[in-house]
Enzyme design. Structure first.
Site, PDB file in Angstrom:
ATOM      1  N   LYS A 265       0.863  -1.187   0.000  1.00 55.62           N
ATOM      2  CA  LYS A 265       0.000   0.000   0.000  1.00 55.62           C
ATOM      3  C   LYS A 265       0.899   1.237   0.000  1.00 55.62           C
ATOM      4  CE  LYS A 265      -3.242   2.637   2.938  1.00 55.62           C
ATOM      5  NZ  LYS A 265      -4.125   2.644   4.104  1.00 55.62           N
ATOM      6  N   LYS A 277     -10.132  13.014   7.885  1.00 51.85           N
ATOM      7  CA  LYS A 277      -9.667  12.597   9.203  1.00 51.85           C
ATOM      8  C   LYS A 277      -9.659  13.791  10.154  1.00 51.85           C
ATOM      9  CE  LYS A 277      -6.554   8.795   7.952  1.00 51.85           C
ATOM     10  NZ  LYS A 277      -7.264   7.745   8.697  1.00 51.85           N
ATOM     11  N   ASP A 288       1.627   6.361   5.553  1.00 49.39           N
ATOM     12  CA  ASP A 288       0.650   5.419   4.993  1.00 49.39           C
ATOM     13  C   ASP A 288       1.158   4.720   3.727  1.00 49.39           C
ATOM     14  OD1 ASP A 288      -1.757   4.192   5.532  1.00 49.39           O
ATOM     15  OD2 ASP A 288      -2.974   5.618   4.384  1.00 49.39           O
ATOM     16  N   ASP A 347     -12.184   7.199   3.593  1.00 50.08           N
ATOM     17  CA  ASP A 347     -10.974   6.956   4.383  1.00 50.08           C
ATOM     18  C   ASP A 347     -10.572   5.476   4.365  1.00 50.08           C
ATOM     19  OD1 ASP A 347      -8.820   7.584   5.954  1.00 50.08           O
ATOM     20  OD2 ASP A 347      -9.967   7.858   7.804  1.00 50.08           O
ATOM     21  N   GLU A 349      -9.434   3.823   1.991  1.00 44.85           N
ATOM     22  CA  GLU A 349      -8.908   3.930   0.626  1.00 44.85           C
ATOM     23  C   GLU A 349      -7.866   2.870   0.313  1.00 44.85           C
ATOM     24  OE1 GLU A 349      -7.649   5.470   3.121  1.00 44.85           O
ATOM     25  OE2 GLU A 349      -5.522   5.072   2.801  1.00 44.85           O
ATOM     26  N   ARG A 351      -7.766  -0.345   0.842  1.00 43.77           N
ATOM     27  CA  ARG A 351      -8.340  -1.535   0.200  1.00 43.77           C
ATOM     28  C   ARG A 351      -8.768  -1.233  -1.232  1.00 43.77           C
ATOM     29  NH1 ARG A 351     -12.736  -1.901   4.958  1.00 43.77           N
ATOM     30  NH2 ARG A 351     -11.009  -0.852   5.986  1.00 43.77           N
TER      31      ARG A 351
HETATM   32  N1  BES Z   1      -4.283   4.525   6.863  1.00 41.35           N
HETATM   33  C1  BES Z   1      -5.457   4.303   7.617  1.00 41.35           C
HETATM   34  C2  BES Z   1      -5.255   3.298   8.757  1.00 41.35           C
HETATM   35  C3  BES Z   1      -4.484   3.804   9.940  1.00 41.35           C
HETATM   36  C4  BES Z   1      -5.081   4.658  10.849  1.00 41.35           C
HETATM   37  C5  BES Z   1      -3.202   3.385  10.183  1.00 41.35           C
HETATM   38  C6  BES Z   1      -4.381   5.097  11.945  1.00 41.35           C
HETATM   39  C7  BES Z   1      -2.510   3.811  11.285  1.00 41.35           C
HETATM   40  C8  BES Z   1      -3.092   4.683  12.177  1.00 41.35           C
HETATM   41  C9  BES Z   1      -6.563   3.770   6.728  1.00 41.35           C
HETATM   42  O1  BES Z   1      -6.576   4.248   5.433  1.00 41.35           O
HETATM   43  C10 BES Z   1      -7.841   4.177   7.362  1.00 41.35           C
HETATM   44  O2  BES Z   1      -8.107   5.346   7.403  1.00 41.35           O
HETATM   45  N2  BES Z   1      -8.615   3.214   7.839  1.00 41.35           N
HETATM   46  C11 BES Z   1      -9.851   3.481   8.486  1.00 41.35           C
HETATM   47  C12 BES Z   1     -10.848   2.467   8.000  1.00 41.35           C
HETATM   48  C13 BES Z   1     -12.263   2.780   8.395  1.00 41.35           C
HETATM   49  C14 BES Z   1     -12.744   4.032   7.686  1.00 41.35           C
HETATM   50  C15 BES Z   1     -13.123   1.605   8.060  1.00 41.35           C
HETATM   51  C16 BES Z   1      -9.632   3.364   9.996  1.00 41.35           C
HETATM   52  O3  BES Z   1      -8.857   2.502  10.432  1.00 41.35           O
HETATM   53  O4  BES Z   1     -10.189   4.184  10.715  1.00 41.35           O
HETATM   54 ZN    ZN Z   2      -4.777   4.840   4.688  1.00 41.58          ZN
HETATM   55 MN    MN Z   3      -7.632   6.078   5.259  1.00 45.01          MN
END
Ligand code: BES
Ligand code: ZN
Ligand code: MN
Length: 494
Positions: A265, A277, A288, A347, A349, A351
């Site tokens: 990723k 966010k 990321d 968010d 994204e 996947r």
């Molecule tokens: N890059 C983030 C995941 C992440 C968040 C990694 C905080 C490390 C610290 C990912 O793209 C994301 O935003 N995931 C969301 C998914 C949700 C919207 C289902 C998450 O984990 O809040």
């Molecule tokens: Zn992300």
């Molecule tokens: Mn995200």
């Protein structure tokens, strides 16, 4: 830093700035410490008798200078704790204690006997681990500071064993893994305004130019459009920075032998998109792209180790921004597989970019595919910062990865993934939604990916908790490069 290996060494007769030896609980000497004690007429013993230094606890150090009968200018004693409790992890800690003690000394070359003491299943693994431990303790990232920290004078590190046995290959492998970790950390630590998808293309092109065994190709957004990667493009089009799909092919094995494919990723910054966010710690979303960075680091190490296998690294690189062309919640996109996705949260994204990369790699008829992603905050809740998440559609592959994690001291823990969780991805309007609600967020993210990986053995590593540290020591860790390299080493049977 240059790393060497020296077998059958006598600690007392080495021409070096410093020799590093271990002392166990109750002042029990390691083999190399005993050699020094004999040659110096009991100087080590007398020093220990003073009682200032205590090997009981481990990770303590004491420097002795210009001992009569010993050719090294300095002797560094390192507390090792209990002999039968010397794990790979303690070996890392004591080695790093030694490096920290030497950082400020005017020492340019060192001979270290600590891995001589490893009573682990694999001495090779211990040797590799001690090299990466040294590199880790010396790592700095000063690129953007006008006043650089003073660099330590250490330039050469020799791993020495009192016993016969050639671990020079393991030492070189350790150096290759350390280099891969450093490249991965440098990329991940680089700010989002520098490290864009285009920047990752430049870095991988340079890497590919360095070896005949590496080939690179890059899919531009127009190429991705032509093959129907509507899911990936729904993310990249929210930003002015063009998205890139980078394919790095390492040909170390015979032509036609099924490759191991690593998919990273590479979200070079994740604002969350229209599902923006919150502001706190948002800067950390420059990390990321650590999955991509770990693929680049691992491909670098694989090339340096000259492994006799075929490996393909794929990087799905895009910036997740809330631009005027960005996806909106409720938008429906068609992935390369033909499956439609309702984007309920922009968010989620990672996947969306990964699923098209996972469909794309079907054409390589892979032996196995492993994707690496900072995919879910839920993984930090589940496993904290010490263990990466592992999810897989294949028990054999999952076991291989779990064991490689143990061997490399870069551990993973498997989470379940079954049809009951799949139901959470149900959409009223498309084949699936891109989120599955709060419960089991790491699992439903993997469930989403599993719908694009049905034609090959596949594993997913969620590195959200392990890829970087927050707080005062904020920065990339270099994980899971050691794990990925161990998987390659095991696959290559070297
Ligand atoms: N890059 C983030 C995941 C992440 C968040 C990694 C905080 C490390 C610290 C990912 O793209 C994301 O935003 N995931 C969301 C998914 C949700 C919207 C289902 C998450 O984990 O809040
Ligand atoms: Zn992300
Ligand atoms: Mn995200």
């Amino acid at each position: 830093m240059i790393y060497h290996f020296e077998p059958s060494a006598n600690a007392a007769t080495l021409l070096t700035d410093c020799v590093v030896v271990g002392i166990y609980k109750s002042n029990k000497m390691s083999a190399a410490a005993a050699q020094l004690d004999i040659a110096s007429n009991g100087a080590i013993h007398s020093h220990l008798a003073l009682g200032d230094f205590n090997g009981d606890k481990g990770r303590t150090t004491s420097m002795l200078y210009q001992l009569a009968g010993i050719t090294a200018k300095r002797v560094l004693l390192v507390g090792m704790g209990e002999k039968d409790k010397l794990t790979l992890e303690t070996l890392t800690q004591v080695t790093q204690a030694a490096v920290n003690a030497l950082k400020t000394a005017k020492v340019s070359n060192t001979v270290c006997f600590l891995s001589d003491e490893a009573n682990t299943a694999s001495i090779e693994a211990a040797v590799r681990q001690s090299v990466t431990a040294v590199a880790d303790a010396l790592y700095t990232f000063n690129t953007y500071k006008s006043k650089k920290d003073e660099a330590p004078s250490l330039a050469s590190w020799t791993i020495a064993h009192t016993l016969a046995g050639d671990f020079s290959t393991a030492t070189k492998q350790g150096a290759a893994i350390a280099e891969g970790m450093q490249i991965s950390r440098d990329l991940a630590n680089s700010p989002g305004n520098v490290c864009t998808p285009t920047y990752l293309v430049r870095v991988t092109q340079e890497l590919a130019g360095s070896s005949d065994k590496l080939d690179i190709s890059v899919l531009e957004e127009s190429d991705m459009e032509a093959i129907g990667m509507g899911s990936f493009l729904s993310v990249s089009k929210g930003s002015i920075e063009p998205g890139k799909m980078i394919i790095l092919q390492y040909h170390g094995g015979e032509t036609g032998v099924a490759p191991l494919v690593l998919v990273g990723k590479g979200i070079t910054f994740d604002t969350g998109g229209i599902s923006l966010k919150p502001g706190a710690a948002m800067d950390e979303m420059k990390f990321d792209m650590t999955g991509a960075a770990s693929v680049i680091g691992t491909m670098t190490a694989c090339t340096a180790m000259d492994l006799p296998i075929n490996v393909i690294g794929v990087i799905a690189a895009a910036e997740n921004m809330p631009g005027s062309k960005a996806s909106k919640p409720g938008d429906i996109v068609t992935s390369m597989s033909g499956k439609t996705i309702e984007i309920l949260n922009t968010d989620a994204e990672g996947r969306l970019v990964l699923c098209d990369a996972l469909t794309y790699v079907e054409r390589f008829n892979p032996y196995a595919v492993i994707d690496i992603a900072t995919l879910t905050g839920a993984c930090i809740t589940a496993l904290g910062h010490h263990t990466s998440g592992l999810l897989s559609n294949n028990d054999g592959l999952a076991d291989e990865i779990f064991n490689a994690g143990k061997q490399a001291g870069d551990e993973v823990w498997r989470l379940p993934m079954n049809d009951k969780y799949q139901e959470q991805l149900k959409s009223n309007f498309a084949d699936m939604a891109n989120i599955g609600g709060a419960p089991g967020g790491t699992i439903t993210a993997a469930c989403f990916l599993s719908r694009f990986t049905e034609s090959y053995p596949w594993a997913h590593l969620d590195i959200a908790g392990t890829a970087w540290r927050s707080g005062a020591a904020k920065g990339a860790t270099g994980r899971p490069v050691p794990l990925l390299c161990q998987i390659l080493l095991n696959h290559a049977h070297v």
